[in-house]
Enzyme design. Structure first.
Site: not given
Ligand code: ADP
Length: 185
Positions: A143, A126, A90, A132, A15
């Site tokens: 996740r 990754r 989310r 990360r 994404k």
């Molecule tokens: P990925 O899709 O690889 O898990 P992201 O960068 O989208 O990576 O998100 C990383 C972390 O950031 C999530 O696991 C969560 O803890 C937090 N996060 C990101 N966006 C949201 C959201 N909309 N609501 C709640 N937590 C979020």
């Protein structure tokens, strides 16, 4: 034409990469809640301190915090002519908050589909390359669970607005697929 695009898909689907490329091509801001939260953690802000351990565990940050960040971001002038949301909403509650906050509803939802085995492989790769904080085996598994439980119901929620795109292939191949389906939408 103002385009409001939302990217959905599990962690590891690509994404972030595809969203950045598409936003760049369409000249709209790429709004990634994950990037914004990681920046806050790196900068050691109050917000960053609040969310660091939740993110490291692979859980969702509270709706209240995330909705406030997105609200502020969408208020900025560059978002007036459209935007691409990546990582938000989310869950259903966040989607409802978004509807309240934004007069014009989301136009297109791009769902990047990648099977679970491939996702784990990509995320482990990754983890080895980038380090990360949330790319370790236990957090990756968490996740993926959180995605299934909280985020995947959004696919039904957005119904006919959802365009499914196969996320397997090279970055350029996947990007071409996305560009093609959006051109038709
Ligand atoms: P990925 O899709 O690889 O898990 P992201 O960068 O989208 O990576 O998100 C990383 C972390 O950031 C999530 O696991 C969560 O803890 C937090 N996060 C990101 N966006 C949201 C959201 N909309 N609501 C709640 N937590 C979020």
């Amino acid at each position: 034409m103002a385009r409001r695009i939302l990217f959905l898909g599990p962690p590891g689907a690509g994404k972030g990469t595809q969203a950045a490329m598409l936003a760049n091509a369409l000249h709209i801001p790429h709004i990634s809640t994950g990037d914004m939260l990681r920046s806050a953690v790196d900068a050691g802000t109050d917000l960053g301190k609040k969310v660091e351990s939740v993110m490291a565990a692979g859980d969702l940050v509270s709706d209240e915090l995330v909705v406030a960040i997105v609200d502020d971001r969408l208020d900025q002038s560059d978002a007036r002519c459209g935007y691409l949301l990546d990582g938000f909403p989310r869950n259903i509650a966040q989607a409802q908050a978004l509807n309240d906050a934004v007069i014009n509803a989301i136009g297109t939802v791009v769902l990047l589909e990648v099977d679970a085995d491939e996702l784990v492989q990509r995320l482990m790769k990754r983890a080895a390359e980038q380090g990360r904080a949330d790319d370790n085996e236990q957090t990756i598994r968490r996740r993926l669970e959180v995605y299934e439980a909280e985020t995947s119901p959004l696919v039904d929620h957005y119904g006919d607005a959802v365009i499914r795109v196969d996320g397997i292939g090279s970055i350029d191949e996947v990007f071409s697929r996305i560009a093609l389906v959006l051109a038709r939408s």
